[in-house]
Write a protein that holds these residues in place. Sequence first.
Motif, short mmCIF file in Angstrom:
data_model
loop_
_atom_site.label_atom_id
_atom_site.label_comp_id
_atom_site.label_asym_id
_atom_site.label_seq_id
_atom_site.Cartn_x
_atom_site.Cartn_y
_atom_site.Cartn_z
N GLN A 61 -26.79 18.04 -28.48
CA GLN A 61 -27.03 19.03 -29.53
C GLN A 61 -25.83 19.14 -30.46
O GLN A 61 -24.71 18.81 -30.10
CB GLN A 61 -27.38 20.38 -28.94
N VAL A 62 -26.12 19.63 -31.68
CA VAL A 62 -25.08 19.89 -32.66
C VAL A 62 -24.64 21.34 -32.46
O VAL A 62 -25.47 22.24 -32.35
CB VAL A 62 -25.62 19.69 -34.10
N ILE A 63 -23.31 21.54 -32.43
CA ILE A 63 -22.76 22.89 -32.24
C ILE A 63 -21.75 23.19 -33.34
O ILE A 63 -21.27 22.29 -34.03
CB ILE A 63 -22.08 23.04 -30.86
N VAL A 64 -21.41 24.47 -33.49
CA VAL A 64 -20.36 24.88 -34.42
C VAL A 64 -19.03 24.66 -33.71
O VAL A 64 -18.82 25.15 -32.60
CB VAL A 64 -20.52 26.36 -34.82
N GLU A 65 -18.14 23.93 -34.37
CA GLU A 65 -16.81 23.70 -33.79
C GLU A 65 -15.77 24.64 -34.40
O GLU A 65 -14.90 25.14 -33.70
CB GLU A 65 -16.38 22.25 -34.01
N LYS A 66 -15.86 24.88 -35.71
CA LYS A 66 -14.84 25.68 -36.39
C LYS A 66 -15.45 26.41 -37.56
O LYS A 66 -16.25 25.86 -38.30
CB LYS A 66 -13.71 24.76 -36.87
N LEU A 67 -15.06 27.67 -37.71
CA LEU A 67 -15.47 28.48 -38.87
C LEU A 67 -14.22 28.78 -39.70
O LEU A 67 -13.20 29.19 -39.15
CB LEU A 67 -16.09 29.80 -38.42
N GLY A 68 -14.33 28.59 -41.00
CA GLY A 68 -13.23 28.90 -41.90
C GLY A 68 -13.43 30.26 -42.54
O GLY A 68 -14.51 30.55 -43.05
N GLU A 69 -12.41 31.06 -42.51
CA GLU A 69 -12.46 32.38 -43.14
C GLU A 69 -12.62 32.23 -44.66
O GLU A 69 -12.19 31.21 -45.22
CB GLU A 69 -11.18 33.17 -42.84
N PRO A 70 -13.18 33.22 -45.34
CA PRO A 70 -13.37 33.12 -46.79
C PRO A 70 -12.07 32.91 -47.56
O PRO A 70 -12.09 32.34 -48.66
CB PRO A 70 -14.00 34.47 -47.17
N THR A 71 -10.95 33.32 -46.99
CA THR A 71 -9.66 33.18 -47.68
C THR A 71 -9.02 31.81 -47.46
O THR A 71 -8.03 31.49 -48.11
CB THR A 71 -8.69 34.26 -47.18
N GLU A 72 -9.59 31.00 -46.56
CA GLU A 72 -8.98 29.70 -46.28
C GLU A 72 -9.21 28.73 -47.43
O GLU A 72 -10.19 28.82 -48.17
CB GLU A 72 -9.52 29.13 -44.96
N SER A 73 -8.30 27.77 -47.55
CA SER A 73 -8.30 26.84 -48.68
C SER A 73 -8.96 25.51 -48.32
O SER A 73 -9.30 25.25 -47.17
CB SER A 73 -6.85 26.57 -49.10
N TYR A 74 -9.08 24.68 -49.34
CA TYR A 74 -9.59 23.33 -49.14
C TYR A 74 -8.68 22.55 -48.18
O TYR A 74 -9.16 21.81 -47.33
CB TYR A 74 -9.69 22.61 -50.50
N GLU A 75 -7.38 22.74 -48.29
CA GLU A 75 -6.42 22.07 -47.42
C GLU A 75 -6.63 22.50 -45.96
O GLU A 75 -6.54 21.68 -45.05
CB GLU A 75 -4.98 22.34 -47.86
N ASP A 76 -6.90 23.79 -45.75
CA ASP A 76 -7.19 24.27 -44.40
C ASP A 76 -8.43 23.57 -43.85
O ASP A 76 -8.48 23.20 -42.67
CB ASP A 76 -7.42 25.79 -44.39
N PHE A 77 -9.42 23.40 -44.71
CA PHE A 77 -10.65 22.72 -44.32
C PHE A 77 -10.38 21.28 -43.89
O PHE A 77 -10.82 20.84 -42.83
CB PHE A 77 -11.65 22.77 -45.48
N THR A 78 -9.66 20.53 -44.71
CA THR A 78 -9.44 19.11 -44.41
C THR A 78 -8.61 18.93 -43.13
O THR A 78 -8.79 17.94 -42.43
CB THR A 78 -8.76 18.37 -45.58
N LYS A 79 -7.74 19.88 -42.82
CA LYS A 79 -6.96 19.80 -41.58
C LYS A 79 -7.84 19.94 -40.34
O LYS A 79 -7.45 19.52 -39.25
CB LYS A 79 -5.88 20.88 -41.56
N CYS A 80 -9.01 20.52 -40.49
CA CYS A 80 -9.93 20.72 -39.35
C CYS A 80 -10.73 19.47 -39.01
O CYS A 80 -11.39 19.44 -37.97
CB CYS A 80 -10.88 21.88 -39.64
N LEU A 81 -10.72 18.49 -39.88
CA LEU A 81 -11.48 17.26 -39.62
C LEU A 81 -10.59 16.26 -38.89
O LEU A 81 -9.56 15.86 -39.41
CB LEU A 81 -11.99 16.66 -40.94
N PRO A 82 -10.97 15.86 -37.69
CA PRO A 82 -10.13 14.93 -36.91
C PRO A 82 -10.04 13.56 -37.58
O PRO A 82 -10.99 13.10 -38.19
CB PRO A 82 -10.84 14.85 -35.56
#
Length: 160
Positions: A61-82
């Motif tokens: 199954q597909v699950i949620v691994e990480k949720l980004g807060e509304p204040t997080e940036s694009y850079e924060d997002f890219t750091k979450c991708l292995p």
Amino acid sequence: MLLNIGTAFDICFLMWYYFISQANAASGMAVHDDCKLKFLELKAKRTHRFIVFKIEEKQKQVIVEKLGEPTESYEDFTKCLPADECRYAVYDFDFLTAENVPKSRIFFIAWSPDTSRIRSKMIYASSKDRFKRELDGIQVELQATDPTEMGLDVFKSRAN
């Protein structure tokens, strides 16, 4: 029927057949209810900037691994991708139009780095369309194998 199992062609054919059969089995991947719920929260309430999804192979199954807060940036997002594992992700991209009007686009990213395992790439590729159908409201799709294919400039150009 294979005539000579020792030939390179036969070995490649067997490998191809194995991966296709594994991918076809994986395409029936279930989607955890939390995935749909968190996506609706991102879309309607804007309570998340991004969501990173992971396929749990053992649970199928597909699950949620990480949720980004509304204040997080694009850079924060890219750091979450292995760097060496596949993932799906959704990113709520805010931008200004040429007329200076604030807008938002919901991006679906199929992250499949070159360094990830072939089996993982096959499972994610074969499950993508079914998973995307569960997330009603995706406006732009990106497929990326390295960070340059999903840079901020790519988001900006695809948002308009």
